[in-house]
Design an enzyme around this catalytic site. Structure first.
Site, mmCIF file in Angstrom:
data_model
loop_
_atom_site.group_PDB
_atom_site.id
_atom_site.type_symbol
_atom_site.label_atom_id
_atom_site.label_comp_id
_atom_site.label_asym_id
_atom_site.label_seq_id
_atom_site.Cartn_x
_atom_site.Cartn_y
_atom_site.Cartn_z
ATOM 1 N N SER A 100 0.834 -1.274 -0.234
ATOM 2 C CA SER A 100 0.106 -0.172 0.037
ATOM 3 C C SER A 100 0.885 0.768 0.296
ATOM 4 C CB SER A 100 -0.500 0.083 0.774
ATOM 5 O OG SER A 100 -1.814 1.300 0.524
ATOM 6 N N HIS A 101 0.742 2.189 0.869
ATOM 7 C CA HIS A 101 1.454 3.776 1.012
ATOM 8 C C HIS A 101 2.714 3.514 1.729
ATOM 9 C CE1 HIS A 101 -0.639 2.252 5.110
ATOM 10 N NE2 HIS A 101 0.645 2.418 5.963
ATOM 11 N N ASP A 129 -1.851 6.741 -3.311
ATOM 12 C CA ASP A 129 -1.068 5.776 -2.639
ATOM 13 C C ASP A 129 -0.546 4.636 -3.867
ATOM 14 O OD1 ASP A 129 -2.861 4.066 -2.496
ATOM 15 O OD2 ASP A 129 -2.244 3.324 -0.680
ATOM 16 N N ASP A 147 -1.229 1.135 -4.235
ATOM 17 C CA ASP A 147 -1.076 1.194 -4.582
ATOM 18 C C ASP A 147 -3.236 1.861 -5.134
ATOM 19 O OD1 ASP A 147 -2.575 1.124 -2.526
ATOM 20 O OD2 ASP A 147 -3.673 -1.155 -1.976
ATOM 21 N N ASP A 188 -5.352 2.515 -3.385
ATOM 22 C CA ASP A 188 -6.964 2.421 -2.781
ATOM 23 C C ASP A 188 -6.372 4.074 -2.211
ATOM 24 O OD1 ASP A 188 -4.829 1.545 -0.772
ATOM 25 O OD2 ASP A 188 -6.070 -0.037 -0.367
ATOM 26 N N ARG A 189 -5.592 4.407 -1.849
ATOM 27 C CA ARG A 189 -5.463 5.392 -0.961
ATOM 28 C C ARG A 189 -6.053 7.022 -1.956
ATOM 29 N NH1 ARG A 189 -3.040 5.099 4.854
ATOM 30 N NH2 ARG A 189 -3.736 3.069 4.998
ATOM 31 N N LYS A 225 -11.132 0.522 -1.213
ATOM 32 C CA LYS A 225 -11.616 1.672 -1.022
ATOM 33 C C LYS A 225 -10.692 2.115 -2.359
ATOM 34 C CE LYS A 225 -7.107 2.440 2.067
ATOM 35 N NZ LYS A 225 -7.055 0.937 2.347
HETATM 36 C C1 G16 Z 1 -4.975 -0.763 5.437
HETATM 37 C C2 G16 Z 1 -6.461 -0.761 5.173
HETATM 38 C C3 G16 Z 1 -7.774 -0.084 5.640
HETATM 39 C C4 G16 Z 1 -6.605 1.086 7.006
HETATM 40 C C5 G16 Z 1 -5.582 0.838 7.222
HETATM 41 C C6 G16 Z 1 -4.763 1.566 8.408
HETATM 42 O O1 G16 Z 1 -4.522 0.237 4.590
HETATM 43 O O2 G16 Z 1 -7.049 -1.189 4.180
HETATM 44 O O3 G16 Z 1 -8.657 -0.178 6.547
HETATM 45 O O4 G16 Z 1 -7.281 1.568 7.404
HETATM 46 O O5 G16 Z 1 -5.055 -0.603 7.077
HETATM 47 O O6 G16 Z 1 -3.578 1.036 8.667
HETATM 48 P P1 G16 Z 1 -3.175 1.432 10.103
HETATM 49 O O7 G16 Z 1 -3.417 -0.629 11.035
HETATM 50 O O8 G16 Z 1 -1.480 1.205 10.473
HETATM 51 O O9 G16 Z 1 -3.680 1.908 11.129
HETATM 52 P P2 G16 Z 1 -3.499 0.239 3.482
HETATM 53 O O10 G16 Z 1 -4.027 1.374 2.605
HETATM 54 O O11 G16 Z 1 -2.651 0.518 4.527
HETATM 55 O O12 G16 Z 1 -3.464 -1.031 2.382
#
Ligand code: G16
Length: 544
Positions: free
Chosen positions: A113-114, A278, A280, A282-283, A377
């Site tokens: 992801s990010h 971000d 991937d 989704d953000r 997302k």
């Molecule tokens: C992932 C989940 C999100 C979540 C986030 C929280 O985001 O897909 O639903 O809000 O983690 O991250 P943390 O546990 O670090 O607070 P992503 O965009 O990293 O896939």
């Protein structure tokens, strides 16, 4: 085609977190590591749910190698059909869409992801189910259990496959089809939004967008959708060349890591809308000219103005937010007379609500928003929501925010992250907070006093599954809140997240900067959580 049964041993710690298994890339590069985990995924699927799988990733460093291993493994396991993105690349919402469109049994998403990418940086793998949603906890637990007892995996002896769109391969009982990474997703977007209306506004000069792809997966999606289909000029599509290390940047769209976009939008050359996505896809981060729109406000405003979005013209039915996300959405839902669900952090918890048709719009403070068109997302989709609202309302984002705050009150919201904590110290903080209600109720800060302290527990209204220990909430008498939880997406040390929300109902006090407004509350949070005394940290690492 030879199928080899490879003898292996379990690896410690292949436990999926908030969103799949995320580790440093050199952990994934160890021999057998990817194959073990993916075999554990396949073994967690009932035999009749391994017919068709989708595979794709955000293109980060090691994506290309991991995809080849996964294809060998899926052929080795006799999966009848595999759809893979060209070059092994698909954004996370595009995977979700492809699973749904092709009626696949699920998909394997390669992304951290990010988190940064490149040698020494992060990598990840997760499984999404047949509805396109990140696997629920019952499935991730089954995968984890399999990783602890695995002793062999089945690998087909395939050559390196060229993954150009349109290619098709057949090996034993498996067909592998390589699909364009962008086309299906772009077509879906055209069914959800009024592209004619938005492009007319863009071409006439009454609406402008600047998008920062952060050298991540959405670059090609942005070029096609915002550039080719909507007419945004090339020089307003920044960093849209996807790179395996995201250009050395941190592909997390927020005020800190998308600072150049933030500064541009605060300057005299700003466009009507500024957005970033971000690693991937989704953000998202949303900004208006001279205005940062917090993710929680973005969600609430999309709900408020859902009639400007063709997808939601028939009504929203219900909405959902993760627990730490601000309560701005709740107030809009109350006004619309629809249900608002509060779920634990992690998109997977929205899956059942969406599948049951209980909600059509969901979002999280962590820069995530999406609707019922996919089960992830969706960054580009969120930008299209905002373009639709601005094209329809013909009012600036800043003005829309001000109107929203006047009507519903402003949730001044920000997040303080304390990174690099030792895991046991982070846990001590959470444990002592969980038992602190007696000590904290009645404590005052300014005009507010603590009314309640509790540990968030979620019972899924659809299948009754229960998620315990989802963060500690300190709730004040005016509904303002401080929420504490540990991140579930990091790859090394622990991160404590402190979410600050103060509700300001007086319109003349609604124009301040959220980070500054919450400074005192942030210090109060540090003190009641004993962060300084337990970790020595007086200040958070990041404030967003
Ligand atoms: C992932 C989940 C999100 C979540 C986030 C929280 O985001 O897909 O639903 O809000 O983690 O991250 P943390 O546990 O670090 O607070 P992503 O965009 O990293 O896939």
């Amino acid at each position: 085609m030879d199928i080899q049964t490879v003898v292996t041993q379990p690896f410690e710690g292949q436990k999926p977190g908030t969103s799949g298994l995320r580790k440093k890339v050199d952990v994934f590069q160890q021999p057998h590591y990817v194959a073990n985990f993916v075999q554990a995924i396949v073994d967690a699927l009932p035999a009749d749910q391994r017919r068709r799988l989708v595979v794709g990733g955000d293109g980060r460093y090691f994506n290309a190698e991991a995809i080849q291993t996964i294809l060998k493994l899926l052929v080795g396991n006799g999966v009848a059909e595999v759809l893979v993105g060209a070059g092994g690349i698909l954004s996370t919402p595009a995977v979700s869409n492809l699973i749904r469109q092709s009626k696949a049994d699920g998909g394997i998403v390669l992304s951290a992801s990010h988190n940064p990418g490149g040698p020494g940086k992060d990598f990840g793998i997760k499984f999404n189910n047949a509805s396109g949603s990140p696997a629920p906890e019952s499935v991730t637990q089954a995968i984890y259990d399999n990783t602890k007892s695995i002793n062999e995996y089945r690998l087909a002896n395939l050559p390196e496959l060229e993954l150009t769109a349109g290619k098709e391969y057949s090996f034993n009982n498996t067909t592998i089809r390589v699909v364009d990474s962008v086309d299906d997703y772009a077509q879906l977007m055209q069914t959800l939004f009024d592209f004619d209306q938005i492009s007319a506004a863009i071409k006439s000069g009454s609406l402008s967008l600047c998008f920062d792809g952060m050298h991540a997966v959405t670059g090609p999606y942005a070029r096609k959708i915002f550039g080719d289909l909507l007419g945004v000029q090339k020089d307003l599509l920044w960093n849209c060349e996807a790179l395996t290390d995201f250009g050395g940047g941190h592909p997390d769209p927020n005020r800190v890591y998308a600072k150049s976009l933030y500064d541009f939008m605060m300057g005299s050359e700003a466009t009507d809308l500024g957005a970033a996505s971000d690693g991937d896809g989704d953000r998202n981060m949303i900004m208006g000219r001279g205005a940062f729109v917090s993710p929680s406000d973005s969600l609430a405003l999309i709900a408020q103005h859902h009639q400007s979005i063709p997808q939601f013209k028939s009504g929203l039915v219900g909405v959902a937010r993760s627990m730490p996300t601000s309560t701005a959405l709740d107030r809009v839902a109350q006004h619309l007379n629809i249900s608002c669900y509060e779920t634990p952090t992690g998109w997977k918890f929205f899956g059942n609500l969406l599948d049951e048709g209980l909600v059509r719009l969901c979002g999280e403070e962590s820069f995530g928003t999406s609707g019922d068109h996919v089960r992830e997302k969706d960054g580009v989709w969120t930008v299209l929501c905002w373009l639709s609202i601005l094209a329809d309302k013909k009012v600036s984002a800043r003005e829309l925010l001000a109107q929203h705050w006047t009507s519903f009150g402003r949730s001044y919201y920000c997040r303080h992250d304390y990174d690099g904590l030792e895991a046991d110290k982070a846990q001590t903080i959470m444990d002592q907070l969980a038992g602190s209600e007696g000590k904290l109720v009645g404590r005052r800060i300014g005009p507010m006093s603590v009314a309640e302290v509790n540990v968030f527990r979620y019972e899924d209204p659809v299948d009754g599954s229960v998620a315990e220990n989802q963060g500690v909430r300190v709730i004040f008498d005016d509904q303002s809140r401080v929420v504490f939880r540990l991140s579930g997406t990091g790859t090394d040390s622990a991160t404590l997240r402190v979410y600050l929300e103060q509700i300001e109902r007086d319109a003349k006090n609604q124009g301040a900067d959220a980070i500054e407004y919450n400074e005192a509350l942030g210090k109060f949070a540090n003190e009641i959580a004993q962060i300084q005394s337990i970790t020595g940290l007086t200040e958070p690492t990041v404030k967003t």
